[in-house]
Design a protein around this motif. Structure first.
Motif, short mmCIF file in Angstrom:
data_model
loop_
_atom_site.label_atom_id
_atom_site.label_comp_id
_atom_site.label_asym_id
_atom_site.label_seq_id
_atom_site.Cartn_x
_atom_site.Cartn_y
_atom_site.Cartn_z
N ASN A 374 0.74 -1.15 -0.13
CA ASN A 374 0.10 -0.16 -0.14
C ASN A 374 0.78 1.18 0.16
O ASN A 374 0.02 2.40 -0.09
CB ASN A 374 -0.89 0.06 1.28
N LEU A 375 2.04 1.06 0.32
CA LEU A 375 3.04 2.27 -0.13
C LEU A 375 2.92 2.64 -1.51
O LEU A 375 3.18 3.83 -1.80
CB LEU A 375 4.55 1.99 0.09
N GLY A 376 2.30 1.86 -2.42
CA GLY A 376 2.06 2.17 -3.65
C GLY A 376 1.06 3.22 -3.75
O GLY A 376 1.07 4.31 -4.83
N GLY A 377 0.23 3.25 -2.50
CA GLY A 377 -0.91 4.61 -2.42
C GLY A 377 -0.08 5.76 -2.28
O GLY A 377 -0.40 6.73 -2.90
N PHE A 378 0.57 5.57 -1.46
CA PHE A 378 1.79 7.04 -1.16
C PHE A 378 2.32 7.23 -2.29
O PHE A 378 2.47 8.56 -2.53
CB PHE A 378 2.71 6.64 0.07
N ILE A 379 2.91 6.53 -3.07
CA ILE A 379 3.87 6.87 -4.26
C ILE A 379 2.92 7.57 -5.23
O ILE A 379 2.86 8.55 -5.79
CB ILE A 379 4.32 5.53 -4.91
N ALA A 380 1.63 6.91 -5.68
CA ALA A 380 0.63 7.31 -6.45
C ALA A 380 0.22 9.01 -6.11
O ALA A 380 0.06 9.71 -6.79
CB ALA A 380 -0.50 6.47 -6.53
N GLN A 381 -0.15 9.16 -4.76
CA GLN A 381 -0.94 10.47 -4.33
C GLN A 381 0.09 11.40 -4.40
O GLN A 381 -0.14 12.54 -4.21
CB GLN A 381 -1.47 10.13 -3.06
N ASN A 382 1.45 11.22 -4.36
CA ASN A 382 2.31 12.19 -4.32
C ASN A 382 2.97 12.56 -5.94
O ASN A 382 3.06 13.36 -6.24
CB ASN A 382 3.65 11.82 -3.47
N ALA A 383 3.23 11.23 -6.54
CA ALA A 383 3.78 11.43 -8.03
C ALA A 383 2.76 11.89 -8.99
O ALA A 383 2.86 12.70 -10.04
CB ALA A 383 4.09 10.19 -8.51
N VAL A 384 1.47 11.63 -8.93
CA VAL A 384 0.25 11.76 -9.76
C VAL A 384 0.05 13.68 -9.82
O VAL A 384 0.15 13.90 -10.85
CB VAL A 384 -1.08 11.22 -9.61
N PRO A 385 -0.16 14.22 -8.56
CA PRO A 385 -0.32 15.50 -8.53
C PRO A 385 1.00 16.13 -9.09
O PRO A 385 0.99 17.23 -9.62
CB PRO A 385 -0.73 15.78 -7.34
N LEU A 386 2.28 15.69 -8.68
CA LEU A 386 3.56 16.28 -9.02
C LEU A 386 3.57 16.18 -10.66
O LEU A 386 4.10 17.26 -11.20
CB LEU A 386 4.75 15.55 -8.48
N ILE A 387 3.43 15.27 -11.43
CA ILE A 387 3.23 14.92 -12.81
C ILE A 387 2.53 15.94 -13.28
O ILE A 387 2.67 16.70 -14.31
CB ILE A 387 3.15 13.56 -13.18
N LYS A 388 1.08 16.15 -12.70
CA LYS A 388 0.25 16.99 -13.20
C LYS A 388 0.86 18.50 -13.14
O LYS A 388 0.56 19.45 -14.03
CB LYS A 388 -1.18 17.12 -12.47
N ASP A 389 1.40 18.81 -12.12
CA ASP A 389 1.77 20.09 -12.15
C ASP A 389 2.93 20.24 -13.14
O ASP A 389 3.14 21.44 -13.73
CB ASP A 389 2.41 20.44 -10.53
N TRP A 390 3.78 19.37 -13.25
CA TRP A 390 4.79 19.37 -14.10
C TRP A 390 4.27 19.76 -15.73
O TRP A 390 5.02 20.75 -16.50
CB TRP A 390 5.88 18.34 -14.08
N THR A 391 3.40 18.89 -15.94
CA THR A 391 2.99 18.76 -17.16
C THR A 391 1.65 19.82 -17.70
O THR A 391 1.48 20.08 -18.94
CB THR A 391 2.27 17.41 -17.72
N GLY A 392 0.86 19.95 -16.66
CA GLY A 392 -0.56 20.91 -16.88
C GLY A 392 -1.45 20.09 -17.42
O GLY A 392 -2.46 20.52 -17.80
N SER A 393 -1.16 18.56 -17.39
CA SER A 393 -2.08 17.93 -18.08
C SER A 393 -2.80 17.09 -16.86
O SER A 393 -2.13 16.37 -16.16
CB SER A 393 -1.58 16.88 -19.01
#
Length: 437
Positions: A374-393
């Motif tokens: 379930n640390l995968g959930g921790f990774i997803a919840q940080n990586a997903v918004p971070l990638i969104k902020d980087w890409t704007g998508s």
């Protein structure tokens, strides 16, 4: 040992709907923040990254307390420990309605994970002491079916609560936490009166039924040479447990990457909060069908690899297509199918630990796999918004999620080959011992 399907049916009727409804409540309380986010980010002045960090701290609390919680459950019994888990997580969920700032949000999300730790692997352990091995895949699938129902039910609830914004002086996101937290407290109290700790304590089974179940499970343990460590914490060092834990990371990462981000993706279509919630019923209805059918097919065919790797790889492909295919509804359909694939792989996966662990070792091993995974959930919840902020998508983060799920799907072949080799070595060693004797 003769088959007694009527006993299995009796246990299923008594146990599965109840723990399933509790899991439904737990899952709603875990996912409600994805709807509250649509308003609370602006109200509290949070960035997308700050929200993702706060939401993901749930998994840190979960990780730290998961194994101790499951070992305590094995010792004190499911009835009292599940009641404690539910009442405390309900109180923390209600407290989230009164979040004032980012720091308070971080603390309460961490506490929510700490309070809920042990529930999911606790139910998995419960299934190992109530059901023979051949039934467990279907039982885990039936149990996880309620997570899909939770997402389907939670979606319109979350959307409708947001539209109560201003009612009785409360924000919509506050209503989300209040309305979803109270059922957990009530369910915890009911658990104290309804749930049986073990088959030998069950009043709904007669003496012959208890004897059949005990004999069947003992015979299975002897026949498969299952491991029972002298100290359950030694399960933390069992290579098979550690390999399964690392492998499992990809599935929660995919599941939470989708479920936490889906309301944001649908909102980008320009729909209202209520319509957003209603639309989000669709993918979870598809997930529910996949969770219902996949374990049954796996049990009928006797195939394990195909029903873990196949759904996972299908889910990864659909996530990639959701990024590159044009049209909002096409993207939505691809993500819905991806969610079905990622969730459908999990019931068959969860039959693996109990194929080589028993007793307190099974309780500890299941907790280790779930907490690390379930640390995968921790990774997803940080990586997903971070990638969104980087890409704007809002779609681009799905490529990261797809890559992780793809790696997990490919790992299936390697991990199951390792487990089969270890099982053969144990069988040969046991045969040599009998011959020498």
């Amino acid at each position: 040992m003769e088959e007694r399907p009527e006993i299995i049916a009796k246990i299923t009727r008594r146990l599965l709907p109840f723990v399933g409804i509790i899991y439904l409540i737990a899952y709603i309380d875990r996912q409600n923040v994805s709807y509250a986010k649509l308003q609370m980010v602006g109200d509290l002045g949070l960035t997308e990254f700050a929200y993702g960090l706060g939401a993901s701290l749930f998994f840190i609390g979960y990780f730290i307390f998961e194994v101790p919680s499951n070992i305590i459950l094995e010792r004190v019994g499911a009835r009292r420990w599940f009641a404690r888990i539910m009442i405390t997580w309900g109180i923390v969920t209600i407290a989230l309605a009164y979040t004032q700032n980012a720091t308070m949000f971080y603390i309460l999300r961490f506490l929510l994970g700490a309070c809920e730790a042990g529930f999911f692997p606790g139910v998995l352990y419960l299934l190992t002491i109530w059901f023979p091995f051949k039934y467990r895949g279907r039982m885990v699938g039936s149990f996880m079916f309620y997570s899909a129902i939770a997402n389907a039910v939670g979606a319109p609830i979350g959307g409708a609560m947001l539209d109560l914004n201003g009612t009785l002086g409360l924000k919509g996101w506050q209503w989300v936490f209040l309305v979803t937290g109270l059922p957990a407290v009530i369910a915890g109290i009911v658990t104290l009166f309804y749930l049986d700790d073990r088959p030998e304590n069950a009043k709904f089974l007669d003496a012959s039924e208890k004897q059949w179940l005990r004999s069947t499970l003992e015979q299975e343990d002897r026949a498969s040479g299952k491991t029972l460590h002298t100290n359950p914490f030694k399960a933390l060092l069992d290579r098979r447990v550690l390999i399964l834990a690392i492998w499992y990371v990809s599935l929660p990462l995919g599941a939470y990457g989708i479920s936490y981000w889906l309301p944001t993706i649908v909102k980008s279509f320009g729909v209202s909060n209520t319509v957003n919630g209603l639309l989000n019923i669709i993918p979870w209805a598809i997930v529910a069908l996949a969770l219902w059918g996949t374990p049954k097919l796996a049990a009928r065919t006797g195939q394990t690899t195909a029903f873990i790797a196949g759904p996972a790889l299908f889910g990864a492909l659909c996530l990639v297509l959701s990024v590159y295919l044009p049209g909002d509804w096409v993207k939505f359909g691809c993500i819905s199918l991806a969610a079905a694939g990622i969730f459908a792989a999990q019931p068959v996966f969860w039959t693996l630990p109990s194929s080589f662990l028993t007793g307190a070792s099974a309780a500890a091993g299941l907790a280790v796999i779930n907490s690390v995974g379930n640390l995968g959930g921790f990774i997803a919840q940080n990586a997903v918004p971070l990638i969104k902020d980087w890409t704007g998508s809002v779609e681009a983060p799905m490529l990261f999620v797809a890559a992780c799920v793809f790696v997990g799907g490919v790992m299936t072949f390697v991990v199951l080959a390792y487990l089969a080799k270890h099982r053969d070595e144990v069988t040969l060693a046991a045969g040599a011992t009998r011959t020498a004797g």
